[in-house]
Scaffold this motif. Sequence first.
Motif, PDB file in Angstrom:
ATOM      1  N   PRO A 103       0.811  -1.228   0.000  1.00 25.15           N
ATOM      2  CA  PRO A 103       0.000   0.000   0.000  1.00 25.15           C
ATOM      3  C   PRO A 103       0.842   1.276   0.000  1.00 25.15           C
ATOM      4  CG  PRO A 103      -0.900  -1.598   1.538  1.00 25.15           C
ATOM      5  CD  PRO A 103       0.427  -2.141   1.098  1.00 25.15           C
ATOM      6  N   VAL A 104       1.911   1.286   0.794  1.00 24.77           N
ATOM      7  CA  VAL A 104       2.782   2.464   0.854  1.00 24.77           C
ATOM      8  C   VAL A 104       3.475   2.676  -0.482  1.00 24.77           C
ATOM      9  CG1 VAL A 104       4.814   3.459   1.973  1.00 24.77           C
ATOM     10  CG2 VAL A 104       3.140   2.198   3.336  1.00 24.77           C
ATOM     11  N   ALA A 105       3.954   1.573  -1.074  1.00 24.33           N
ATOM     12  CA  ALA A 105       4.687   1.670  -2.341  1.00 24.33           C
ATOM     13  C   ALA A 105       3.791   2.161  -3.469  1.00 24.33           C
ATOM     14  CB  ALA A 105       5.279   0.307  -2.691  1.00 24.33           C
ATOM     15  N   VAL A 106       2.568   1.641  -3.532  1.00 27.09           N
ATOM     16  CA  VAL A 106       1.638   2.025  -4.591  1.00 27.09           C
ATOM     17  C   VAL A 106       1.254   3.498  -4.465  1.00 27.09           C
ATOM     18  CG1 VAL A 106      -0.726   1.685  -5.420  1.00 27.09           C
ATOM     19  CG2 VAL A 106       0.748  -0.291  -5.001  1.00 27.09           C
ATOM     20  N   LYS A 107       1.021   3.929  -3.239  1.00 26.38           N
ATOM     21  CA  LYS A 107       0.660   5.328  -3.021  1.00 26.38           C
ATOM     22  C   LYS A 107       1.810   6.260  -3.397  1.00 26.38           C
ATOM     23  CE  LYS A 107      -1.205   8.498   0.458  1.00 26.38           C
ATOM     24  NZ  LYS A 107      -1.708   8.637   1.852  1.00 26.38           N
ATOM     25  N   ALA A 108       3.032   5.896  -2.990  1.00 21.08           N
ATOM     26  CA  ALA A 108       4.197   6.729  -3.280  1.00 21.08           C
ATOM     27  C   ALA A 108       4.472   6.818  -4.775  1.00 21.08           C
ATOM     28  CB  ALA A 108       5.419   6.166  -2.563  1.00 21.08           C
ATOM     29  N   ALA A 109       4.103   5.760  -5.506  1.00 21.50           N
ATOM     30  CA  ALA A 109       4.340   5.734  -6.947  1.00 21.50           C
ATOM     31  C   ALA A 109       3.293   6.520  -7.723  1.00 21.50           C
ATOM     32  CB  ALA A 109       4.375   4.295  -7.440  1.00 21.50           C
ATOM     33  N   PHE A 117      -1.130  -3.525 -12.058  1.00 24.42           N
ATOM     34  CA  PHE A 117      -1.043  -4.982 -11.990  1.00 24.42           C
ATOM     35  C   PHE A 117      -0.129  -5.342 -10.833  1.00 24.42           C
ATOM     36  CE2 PHE A 117       0.953  -9.040 -12.736  1.00 24.42           C
ATOM     37  CZ  PHE A 117      -0.082  -9.845 -13.192  1.00 24.42           C
ATOM     38  N   SER A 118      -0.658  -6.092  -9.870  1.00 27.27           N
ATOM     39  CA  SER A 118       0.141  -6.501  -8.715  1.00 27.27           C
ATOM     40  C   SER A 118       0.331  -8.011  -8.716  1.00 27.27           C
ATOM     41  CB  SER A 118      -0.542  -6.090  -7.406  1.00 27.27           C
ATOM     42  OG  SER A 118      -0.727  -4.697  -7.333  1.00 27.27           O
ATOM     43  N   PHE A 119       1.572  -8.429  -8.519  1.00 27.61           N
ATOM     44  CA  PHE A 119       1.877  -9.839  -8.288  1.00 27.61           C
ATOM     45  C   PHE A 119       2.386  -9.955  -6.867  1.00 27.61           C
ATOM     46  CE2 PHE A 119       5.085 -13.211  -8.013  1.00 27.61           C
ATOM     47  CZ  PHE A 119       4.295 -14.308  -8.318  1.00 27.61           C
ATOM     48  N   VAL A 120       1.712 -10.759  -6.063  1.00 25.27           N
ATOM     49  CA  VAL A 120       2.051 -10.881  -4.644  1.00 25.27           C
ATOM     50  C   VAL A 120       2.241 -12.353  -4.299  1.00 25.27           C
ATOM     51  CG1 VAL A 120       1.295 -10.455  -2.276  1.00 25.27           C
ATOM     52  CG2 VAL A 120       0.746  -8.790  -4.070  1.00 25.27           C
ATOM     53  N   PRO A 128      -6.696  -6.199   4.796  1.00 24.45           N
ATOM     54  CA  PRO A 128      -7.576  -5.267   4.061  1.00 24.45           C
ATOM     55  C   PRO A 128      -6.805  -4.152   3.363  1.00 24.45           C
ATOM     56  CG  PRO A 128      -8.535  -5.808   6.190  1.00 24.45           C
ATOM     57  CD  PRO A 128      -7.151  -6.399   6.184  1.00 24.45           C
ATOM     58  N   LYS A 129      -5.768  -3.623   4.015  1.00 20.78           N
ATOM     59  CA  LYS A 129      -5.002  -2.533   3.408  1.00 20.78           C
ATOM     60  C   LYS A 129      -4.302  -2.995   2.137  1.00 20.78           C
ATOM     61  CE  LYS A 129      -4.029   0.493   7.369  1.00 20.78           C
ATOM     62  NZ  LYS A 129      -2.948   1.093   8.201  1.00 20.78           N
ATOM     63  N   LEU A 130      -3.734  -4.199   2.196  1.00 22.91           N
ATOM     64  CA  LEU A 130      -3.033  -4.726   1.029  1.00 22.91           C
ATOM     65  C   LEU A 130      -3.998  -4.927  -0.136  1.00 22.91           C
ATOM     66  CD1 LEU A 130      -0.364  -7.571   1.220  1.00 22.91           C
ATOM     67  CD2 LEU A 130      -1.735  -7.150  -0.807  1.00 22.91           C
ATOM     68  N   LEU A 131      -5.147  -5.498   0.151  1.00 22.16           N
ATOM     69  CA  LEU A 131      -6.135  -5.751  -0.891  1.00 22.16           C
ATOM     70  C   LEU A 131      -6.705  -4.451  -1.458  1.00 22.16           C
ATOM     71  CD1 LEU A 131      -7.962  -8.863   0.515  1.00 22.16           C
ATOM     72  CD2 LEU A 131      -7.026  -8.666  -1.783  1.00 22.16           C
ATOM     73  N   THR A 132      -6.971  -3.490  -0.598  1.00 26.20           N
ATOM     74  CA  THR A 132      -7.480  -2.201  -1.059  1.00 26.20           C
ATOM     75  C   THR A 132      -6.482  -1.536  -1.991  1.00 26.20           C
ATOM     76  OG1 THR A 132      -8.788  -1.881   0.944  1.00 26.20           O
ATOM     77  CG2 THR A 132      -8.285   0.084  -0.341  1.00 26.20           C
ATOM     78  N   ALA A 133      -5.200  -1.629  -1.640  1.00 27.18           N
ATOM     79  CA  ALA A 133      -4.161  -1.061  -2.502  1.00 27.18           C
ATOM     80  C   ALA A 133      -4.137  -1.759  -3.853  1.00 27.18           C
ATOM     81  CB  ALA A 133      -2.802  -1.176  -1.824  1.00 27.18           C
ATOM     82  N   ALA A 134      -4.313  -3.071  -3.855  1.00 30.28           N
ATOM     83  CA  ALA A 134      -4.260  -3.844  -5.101  1.00 30.28           C
ATOM     84  C   ALA A 134      -5.460  -3.555  -6.000  1.00 30.28           C
ATOM     85  CB  ALA A 134      -4.174  -5.333  -4.796  1.00 30.28           C
ATOM     86  N   ALA A 157     -12.986  -7.368  -0.872  1.00 31.35           N
ATOM     87  CA  ALA A 157     -12.170  -6.191  -1.184  1.00 31.35           C
ATOM     88  C   ALA A 157     -12.689  -5.409  -2.385  1.00 31.35           C
ATOM     89  CB  ALA A 157     -10.729  -6.623  -1.447  1.00 31.35           C
ATOM     90  N   GLY A 158     -13.613  -5.999  -3.145  1.00 31.49           N
ATOM     91  CA  GLY A 158     -14.186  -5.275  -4.264  1.00 31.49           C
ATOM     92  C   GLY A 158     -13.843  -5.801  -5.636  1.00 31.49           C
ATOM     93  N   PHE A 159     -13.176  -6.965  -5.705  1.00 28.57           N
ATOM     94  CA  PHE A 159     -12.934  -7.573  -7.012  1.00 28.57           C
ATOM     95  C   PHE A 159     -14.193  -8.323  -7.439  1.00 28.57           C
ATOM     96  CE2 PHE A 159      -8.381  -7.392  -5.715  1.00 28.57           C
ATOM     97  CZ  PHE A 159      -7.887  -6.710  -6.823  1.00 28.57           C
ATOM     98  N   PRO A 160     -14.887  -7.890  -8.496  1.00 28.78           N
ATOM     99  CA  PRO A 160     -16.122  -8.562  -8.904  1.00 28.78           C
ATOM    100  C   PRO A 160     -15.883  -9.890  -9.602  1.00 28.78           C
ATOM    101  CG  PRO A 160     -15.657  -6.760 -10.389  1.00 28.78           C
ATOM    102  CD  PRO A 160     -14.618  -6.692  -9.306  1.00 28.78           C
ATOM    103  N   LEU A 161     -14.688 -10.068 -10.170  1.00 28.45           N
ATOM    104  CA  LEU A 161     -14.359 -11.301 -10.873  1.00 28.45           C
ATOM    105  C   LEU A 161     -13.142 -11.939 -10.202  1.00 28.45           C
ATOM    106  CD1 LEU A 161     -14.679 -10.037 -14.560  1.00 28.45           C
ATOM    107  CD2 LEU A 161     -16.392 -11.264 -13.215  1.00 28.45           C
ATOM    108  N   VAL A 162     -13.332 -13.137  -9.694  1.00 33.05           N
ATOM    109  CA  VAL A 162     -12.260 -13.829  -8.973  1.00 33.05           C
ATOM    110  C   VAL A 162     -12.155 -15.261  -9.476  1.00 33.05           C
ATOM    111  CG1 VAL A 162     -11.387 -14.566  -6.718  1.00 33.05           C
ATOM    112  CG2 VAL A 162     -12.682 -12.429  -6.918  1.00 33.05           C
ATOM    113  N   ALA A 163     -10.951 -15.667  -9.776  1.00 31.26           N
ATOM    114  CA  ALA A 163     -10.702 -17.051 -10.176  1.00 31.26           C
ATOM    115  C   ALA A 163      -9.537 -17.594  -9.356  1.00 31.26           C
ATOM    116  CB  ALA A 163     -10.361 -17.121 -11.662  1.00 31.26           C
TER     117      ALA A 163
END
Length: 294
Positions: A103-109, A117-120, A128-134, A157-163
């Motif tokens: 989350p910190v990295a995405v915000k700073a960028a 696109f996040s690969f974790v 929740p913070k990590l997912l919200t950032a993604a 977290a709000g992803f409507p499509l999950v596989a």
Amino acid sequence: MPTDRTTDFLRELLVRQLTTWLPAALHRSRRATIALAAADAGSAEAALRLVATHGDQVRGRQVTVLVLADAAADLPARLGPIEAELPAEVTVHLLPGDAYRLPVAVKAAGAAGAPLFSFVDLPGAMTPKLLTAATNGRTGELLLHTGDSARDVFVSAGFPLVAEVAPVLSGGEAAGVIAFGSRSDRSLEAVRDALWELGADLGVRYRDPLDPTGTTVDVVGDPDLEPLAHELLAELRAGGPRPVTELRRHTLTATVYRAADANQALAELIDAGALRRDRESGRLAGDEIITLVR
């Protein structure tokens, strides 16, 4: 800690999905961000090389690559020569820390409002913070490698499509769970196709992480579509007539099969008289309604 074979599998999956995602992201936006959290050094190298191969599409746009690495002292030296070959429009940030600093990295960028696109690679629990950032508002896609099903937390977290699938490598080695969250049917189809192509190349089978029987599906050659046919019949029995597009999406989000497999299974069920379609002949169209024959 992933084994070498699991790491190789993840690296190849990352590259194949980025190959689809990056051109599409740059087509709809002038900037895009790739975040690699807890990926191994080889995966970071492979991702940068992939970006380099899309130099013509990158020019005139802005691509930021975030690499979060906890204990890779040699990473700057390994990535440096690849960075030197990247277009000036590509910025690489190598940041210390684990996946939870995403989350910190995405915000700073300054990734907000543009495709992310996040690969974790995360053996522990998603926060929740990590997912919200993604999710990045409505523009994020997340490819996650973890130890157990993540479907519920992705949806929350709000992803409507999950596989998600649980890969079983050749020799029977379990490789955790691959989960993918998006708002794009096309991205969902792409990641499933990549999984099947990779599975065929490496002799990987897949199972549904939530299936208590642990049944695996062989992706080499023509797949056994009987389990998918049963699933589609159950879905129509529970929800009534549905358009082909929705049944394809259900296949991607609720099974380990591809969207193309849904079309084939539906066609076979129609031929057998178990289902009825709107039109008498021709290819099944996305808006065509499929009805269960009682």
